[in-house]
Design a protein around this motif. Structure first.
Motif, PDB file in Angstrom:
ATOM      1  N   ARG A  72       4.719   0.203   1.513  1.00 45.98           N
ATOM      2  CA  ARG A  72       3.528   0.926   1.960  1.00 45.98           C
ATOM      3  C   ARG A  72       2.650   1.326   0.774  1.00 45.98           C
ATOM      4  O   ARG A  72       1.445   1.527   0.928  1.00 45.98           O
ATOM      5  CB  ARG A  72       3.937   2.155   2.770  1.00 45.98           C
ATOM      6  CG  ARG A  72       4.341   1.803   4.187  1.00 45.98           C
ATOM      7  CD  ARG A  72       4.706   3.009   5.005  1.00 45.98           C
ATOM      8  NE  ARG A  72       4.566   2.702   6.425  1.00 45.98           N
ATOM      9  CZ  ARG A  72       4.882   3.532   7.409  1.00 45.98           C
ATOM     10  NH1 ARG A  72       5.350   4.746   7.137  1.00 45.98           N
ATOM     11  NH2 ARG A  72       4.709   3.186   8.661  1.00 45.98           N
ATOM     12  N   VAL A  73       3.250   1.409  -0.390  1.00 51.48           N
ATOM     13  CA  VAL A  73       2.481   1.706  -1.605  1.00 51.48           C
ATOM     14  C   VAL A  73       2.132   0.421  -2.348  1.00 51.48           C
ATOM     15  O   VAL A  73       0.981   0.188  -2.711  1.00 51.48           O
ATOM     16  CB  VAL A  73       3.270   2.655  -2.531  1.00 51.48           C
ATOM     17  CG1 VAL A  73       2.514   2.875  -3.835  1.00 51.48           C
ATOM     18  CG2 VAL A  73       3.512   3.994  -1.833  1.00 51.48           C
ATOM     19  N   THR A  74       3.132  -0.445  -2.574  1.00 46.43           N
ATOM     20  CA  THR A  74       2.894  -1.623  -3.412  1.00 46.43           C
ATOM     21  C   THR A  74       1.932  -2.627  -2.774  1.00 46.43           C
ATOM     22  O   THR A  74       1.321  -3.414  -3.492  1.00 46.43           O
ATOM     23  CB  THR A  74       4.217  -2.338  -3.751  1.00 46.43           C
ATOM     24  OG1 THR A  74       4.845  -2.810  -2.547  1.00 46.43           O
ATOM     25  CG2 THR A  74       5.165  -1.401  -4.482  1.00 46.43           C
ATOM     26  N   THR A  75       1.778  -2.597  -1.449  1.00 43.66           N
ATOM     27  CA  THR A  75       0.832  -3.518  -0.826  1.00 43.66           C
ATOM     28  C   THR A  75      -0.601  -3.210  -1.248  1.00 43.66           C
ATOM     29  O   THR A  75      -1.488  -4.064  -1.112  1.00 43.66           O
ATOM     30  CB  THR A  75       0.970  -3.480   0.714  1.00 43.66           C
ATOM     31  OG1 THR A  75       0.397  -4.666   1.273  1.00 43.66           O
ATOM     32  CG2 THR A  75       0.290  -2.253   1.312  1.00 43.66           C
ATOM     33  N   GLN A  76      -0.839  -2.012  -1.779  1.00 41.28           N
ATOM     34  CA  GLN A  76      -2.162  -1.670  -2.306  1.00 41.28           C
ATOM     35  C   GLN A  76      -2.347  -2.212  -3.726  1.00 41.28           C
ATOM     36  O   GLN A  76      -3.478  -2.408  -4.176  1.00 41.28           O
ATOM     37  CB  GLN A  76      -2.365  -0.145  -2.342  1.00 41.28           C
ATOM     38  CG  GLN A  76      -1.760   0.648  -1.212  1.00 41.28           C
ATOM     39  CD  GLN A  76      -2.249   0.262   0.168  1.00 41.28           C
ATOM     40  OE1 GLN A  76      -3.377  -0.189   0.336  1.00 41.28           O
ATOM     41  NE2 GLN A  76      -1.388   0.432   1.181  1.00 41.28           N
ATOM     42  N   ILE A  77      -1.238  -2.456  -4.429  1.00 46.89           N
ATOM     43  CA  ILE A  77      -1.281  -2.859  -5.837  1.00 46.89           C
ATOM     44  C   ILE A  77      -1.285  -4.376  -5.990  1.00 46.89           C
ATOM     45  O   ILE A  77      -1.889  -4.908  -6.918  1.00 46.89           O
ATOM     46  CB  ILE A  77      -0.061  -2.264  -6.593  1.00 46.89           C
ATOM     47  CG1 ILE A  77      -0.046  -0.732  -6.465  1.00 46.89           C
ATOM     48  CG2 ILE A  77      -0.063  -2.677  -8.055  1.00 46.89           C
ATOM     49  CD1 ILE A  77       1.202  -0.081  -7.028  1.00 46.89           C
ATOM     50  N   PHE A  78      -0.611  -5.061  -5.060  1.00 46.55           N
ATOM     51  CA  PHE A  78      -0.432  -6.502  -5.178  1.00 46.55           C
ATOM     52  C   PHE A  78      -1.034  -7.231  -3.973  1.00 46.55           C
ATOM     53  O   PHE A  78      -1.084  -6.697  -2.873  1.00 46.55           O
ATOM     54  CB  PHE A  78       1.058  -6.848  -5.247  1.00 46.55           C
ATOM     55  CG  PHE A  78       1.779  -6.241  -6.411  1.00 46.55           C
ATOM     56  CD1 PHE A  78       1.854  -6.905  -7.623  1.00 46.55           C
ATOM     57  CD2 PHE A  78       2.386  -5.001  -6.301  1.00 46.55           C
ATOM     58  CE1 PHE A  78       2.520  -6.348  -8.710  1.00 46.55           C
ATOM     59  CE2 PHE A  78       3.060  -4.426  -7.363  1.00 46.55           C
ATOM     60  CZ  PHE A  78       3.120  -5.114  -8.583  1.00 46.55           C
ATOM     61  N   ASP A  79      -1.440  -8.472  -4.202  1.00 48.36           N
ATOM     62  CA  ASP A  79      -1.845  -9.371  -3.122  1.00 48.36           C
ATOM     63  C   ASP A  79      -0.909 -10.573  -3.092  1.00 48.36           C
ATOM     64  O   ASP A  79      -0.194 -10.849  -4.062  1.00 48.36           O
ATOM     65  CB  ASP A  79      -3.290  -9.840  -3.318  1.00 48.36           C
ATOM     66  CG  ASP A  79      -4.290  -8.928  -2.611  1.00 48.36           C
ATOM     67  OD1 ASP A  79      -3.853  -7.928  -2.021  1.00 48.36           O
ATOM     68  OD2 ASP A  79      -5.502  -9.216  -2.669  1.00 48.36           O
ATOM     69  N   ARG A  80      -0.926 -11.301  -1.986  1.00 50.50           N
ATOM     70  CA  ARG A  80      -0.117 -12.497  -1.820  1.00 50.50           C
ATOM     71  C   ARG A  80      -1.033 -13.718  -1.715  1.00 50.50           C
ATOM     72  O   ARG A  80      -2.249 -13.586  -1.649  1.00 50.50           O
ATOM     73  CB  ARG A  80       0.731 -12.403  -0.546  1.00 50.50           C
ATOM     74  CG  ARG A  80       1.991 -11.547  -0.667  1.00 50.50           C
ATOM     75  CD  ARG A  80       1.752 -10.086  -0.760  1.00 50.50           C
ATOM     76  NE  ARG A  80       1.050  -9.537   0.384  1.00 50.50           N
ATOM     77  CZ  ARG A  80       0.411  -8.386   0.396  1.00 50.50           C
ATOM     78  NH1 ARG A  80       0.364  -7.643  -0.688  1.00 50.50           N
ATOM     79  NH2 ARG A  80      -0.206  -7.960   1.470  1.00 50.50           N
ATOM     80  N   LEU A  81      -0.447 -14.905  -1.640  1.00 51.17           N
ATOM     81  CA  LEU A  81      -1.245 -16.118  -1.470  1.00 51.17           C
ATOM     82  C   LEU A  81      -2.016 -16.072  -0.162  1.00 51.17           C
ATOM     83  O   LEU A  81      -3.183 -16.442  -0.089  1.00 51.17           O
ATOM     84  CB  LEU A  81      -0.349 -17.366  -1.501  1.00 51.17           C
ATOM     85  CG  LEU A  81       0.232 -17.753  -2.853  1.00 51.17           C
ATOM     86  CD1 LEU A  81       1.147 -18.962  -2.690  1.00 51.17           C
ATOM     87  CD2 LEU A  81      -0.875 -18.057  -3.855  1.00 51.17           C
ATOM     88  N   VAL A  82      -1.336 -15.629   0.897  1.00 48.48           N
ATOM     89  CA  VAL A  82      -1.954 -15.504   2.214  1.00 48.48           C
ATOM     90  C   VAL A  82      -1.606 -14.131   2.767  1.00 48.48           C
ATOM     91  O   VAL A  82      -0.738 -13.435   2.241  1.00 48.48           O
ATOM     92  CB  VAL A  82      -1.474 -16.609   3.186  1.00 48.48           C
ATOM     93  CG1 VAL A  82      -1.890 -17.981   2.685  1.00 48.48           C
ATOM     94  CG2 VAL A  82       0.042 -16.543   3.384  1.00 48.48           C
ATOM     95  N   ALA A  83      -2.277 -13.751   3.834  1.00 49.06           N
ATOM     96  CA  ALA A  83      -2.023 -12.441   4.441  1.00 49.06           C
ATOM     97  C   ALA A  83      -2.053 -12.568   5.953  1.00 49.06           C
ATOM     98  O   ALA A  83      -2.534 -13.557   6.510  1.00 49.06           O
ATOM     99  CB  ALA A  83      -3.075 -11.434   3.972  1.00 49.06           C
ATOM    100  N   LEU A  84      -1.508 -11.553   6.607  1.00 53.80           N
ATOM    101  CA  LEU A  84      -1.618 -11.429   8.053  1.00 53.80           C
ATOM    102  C   LEU A  84      -2.622 -10.333   8.345  1.00 53.80           C
ATOM    103  O   LEU A  84      -2.531  -9.233   7.789  1.00 53.80           O
ATOM    104  CB  LEU A  84      -0.269 -11.076   8.682  1.00 53.80           C
ATOM    105  CG  LEU A  84       0.746 -12.207   8.827  1.00 53.80           C
ATOM    106  CD1 LEU A  84       2.081 -11.644   9.313  1.00 53.80           C
ATOM    107  CD2 LEU A  84       0.262 -13.258   9.803  1.00 53.80           C
ATOM    108  N   ASP A  85      -3.596 -10.624   9.205  1.00 52.92           N
ATOM    109  CA  ASP A  85      -4.535  -9.573   9.577  1.00 52.92           C
ATOM    110  C   ASP A  85      -3.907  -8.688  10.643  1.00 52.92           C
ATOM    111  O   ASP A  85      -2.746  -8.872  11.026  1.00 52.92           O
ATOM    112  CB  ASP A  85      -5.881 -10.160  10.023  1.00 52.92           C
ATOM    113  CG  ASP A  85      -5.788 -10.994  11.301  1.00 52.92           C
ATOM    114  OD1 ASP A  85      -4.768 -10.898  12.019  1.00 52.92           O
ATOM    115  OD2 ASP A  85      -6.737 -11.753  11.577  1.00 52.92           O
TER     116      ASP A  85
END
Length: 537
Positions: free
Chosen positions: A90-103
């Motif tokens: 819940r915190v690290t998703t603000q710091i890192f991105d991935r190749l793709v994402a789910l909306d």
């Protein structure tokens, strides 16, 4: 215009009172200690008043650049590839991105990869965005992607989702190929997980304590993480999608749901995750606050250990299904704020969901008839294991009462979560109430019904058939979505008929916030992104 005076009462621990009284006796007698305590209370009242803004937000939030977020559990890690935990992500998703994402509709969308193409059944080519910056100023390139995914594969805490990957090939600085050991149509879903975060190779290899100094390419940069679990992040000016509108995030660890609600009411926090079900109406009725709610991908279910006597008989399992009144469970346990699972472990927002392929309407006469047919006209005794959390405990008590109506005497066994999952993984239980969260059909159905998942991997009913195994394997390997959908529907029909587990309800998630907070959306997978959130001017 009227103002509300907030009076804060501080409970002073006994050792401090004794210390104050001792000072008072030595200096000026007990009058000093009384005056000192009164002074503390007066200062607290003044502080309480001064911290309140007219719109119900704190002075910090009213500056429109800082959002304080109340979270129910402190993060364990800032490195997303150490172990998969919701509190951390819940915190690290603000710091890192991935190749793709789910909306928020659970659809795959581009992220650090601007496009991709399936070259053959086992190879997918990803074209990376150019000019993406990490927080240390370095440009993200294919070398960082290869390093990050290989790092995830090497980590025992997250690698189970990535062992399908055979090779990662750099074509050039902005092109990379991912080769799987066999065809695998859930690859994009797995790459959208936080464990597949793209980290800066330079930062991760040069800093021995990367967990305390994480460097990603997400919308927020790491600032600090204190011993109490609170985390401070700041907006990344060079974020490839544009600088965030909220300039500073403070994730504040507030374990008790009631205290997160109070924090909203006093304005000390601007956004709070996972409000208590019984607190929702109070927050909704506060004109300065609002609540967002959505169905998650977490399913609550009653599991049978099919290796145990009585429960190895499908007639007994069906009798229990007919005896469960799902509506009452949802009304009592979830205060009506959950969605019936409709006899499938796949929520409607996941691909392949096929509800009510086999149905069990509440019918006590049918339940008693099946029990008698199975040789238990007077019922039998059994145990129901459950982790010691309020929602699961309440669910167990309701199930206990409902099964008593058909003569099944249920003893509820409350356990600490670690012991519960360890013991049920070994097959020591009879019945158990559990939850399962997933973002794709393969990870959900394979964990619950496949023979390779027996025990700790998720299949705690110890039920499987060669037919279901084969269909799940084929569904995960085909590149034909219609074929996969057909196979998943067939699996759901088979397991609904054989009932190794009874899906009960799909959990709803919520977040409360100040009315001035706009643009925030709930993510069904629970790792909500703050990017796009802003303050009303």
């Amino acid at each position: 215009m009227s103002r509300t005076l907030l009076i804060r009462f501080w409970i002073v621990p006994k050792p401090y009172i004794e210390k104050i009284e001792n000072v008072g006796c030595e200096k000026m007698g007990k009058k000093f200690s009384v005056l000192f305590i009164v002074f503390i209370l007066i200062v607290s009242v003044i502080a309480g008043c001064s911290s309140q803004a007219g719109n119900g937000t704190t002075g910090t939030n009213s500056t429109k650049d800082t959002l304080t977020i109340g979270i129910p559990e402190a993060p364990a890690y800032m490195d997303p590839q150490i172990q998969a935990t919701l509190a951390s992500y819940r915190v690290t998703t603000q710091i890192f991105d991935r190749l793709v994402a789910l909306d928020n509709d659970m659809k795959i969308v581009p992220a650090l990869a601007e496009s991709w193409k399936v070259e053959n059944p086992t190879t997918t080519v990803f074209h990376l965005r150019k000019g993406v910056k990490f927080h240390n100023g370095e440009e993200m390139k294919a070398e960082d992607v290869k390093f990050s995914l290989e790092r995830a594969i090497k980590s025992d805490g997250v690698n189970y989702n990535y062992l399908i990957i055979k090779d990662i090939i750099i074509v050039d600085d902005y092109t990379i190929k991912i080769v799987t050991k066999q065809p695998f149509n859930a690859l994009l879903y797995r790459l959208s997980l936080d464990a597949a975060a793209i980290v800066s190779k330079k930062a991760a290899t040069s800093d021995k304590d990367f967990n305390k100094h994480p460097v990603g390419a997400g919308p927020y940069k790491f600032v600090s993480w204190d011993l109490g679990g609170d985390v401070v992040l700041e907006a990344f000016h060079d974020y490839y999608r544009g600088e965030p509108k909220v300039k500073k995030l403070i994730f504040k660890n507030i374990p008790e749901a009631i205290n997160r609600s109070i924090g909203l009411e006093t304005g000390e926090i601007g956004l709070a995750y996972d409000l208590g079900i019984t607190d929702l109406d109070k927050v909704k009725n506060n004109k300065n606050l609002k609540v967002e709610e959505a169905a998650s991908t977490t399913v609550y279910y009653l599991g049978f250990n099919t290796k145990k006597p009585n429960l190895d008989d499908v007639r007994v399992r069906k009798a229990i299904a007919y005896a469960l009144n799902t509506k009452d469970i949802i009304d009592i346990v979830f205060n009506g704020t959950a969605t019936p699972a409709h006899n499938t472990m796949l929520p409607p927002n996941l691909f392949g969901s096929a509800p009510d392929t086999v149905t069990y309407e509440y019918n006590l006469d049918k339940a008693k008839s099946l029990l008698a047919e199975a040789g238990h006209p007077n019922g039998f005794k059994t145990t129901l294991w459950v982790p010691d959390t309020q929602v699961l405990k309440s669910a167990a008590e309701v199930v206990q009462g409902q099964l008593s109506k058909i003569g099944i005497d249920v003893e509820v066994k409350l356990m600490q979560s670690a012991s519960f999952y360890s013991s049920t993984g070994k097959g020591e239980h009879d019945l158990a109430i559990m939850t399962k969260t997933s973002i794709d059909p393969d990870s959900m159905l394979r964990a619950i019904y496949h023979s390779e998942a027996f025990g700790l991997s998720g299949n705690r009913s110890f039920w499987a058939t060669k037919e279901v195994d084969a269909k799940l394997d084929k569904a995960s390997a085909t590149t034909d979505r219609n074929e996969a959908k057909k196979l998943y529907a067939e699996v759901q029909k088979t397991v609904a008929d054989q009932l190794p587990v009874i899906p009960i309800a799909i959990e709803h998630i919520n977040a409360g916030m100040q009315s001035t907070v706009k643009g925030f959306n709930l993510y069904p997978g629970k790792t909500h992104s703050i990017y796009g959130t802003y303050f009303e001017k």
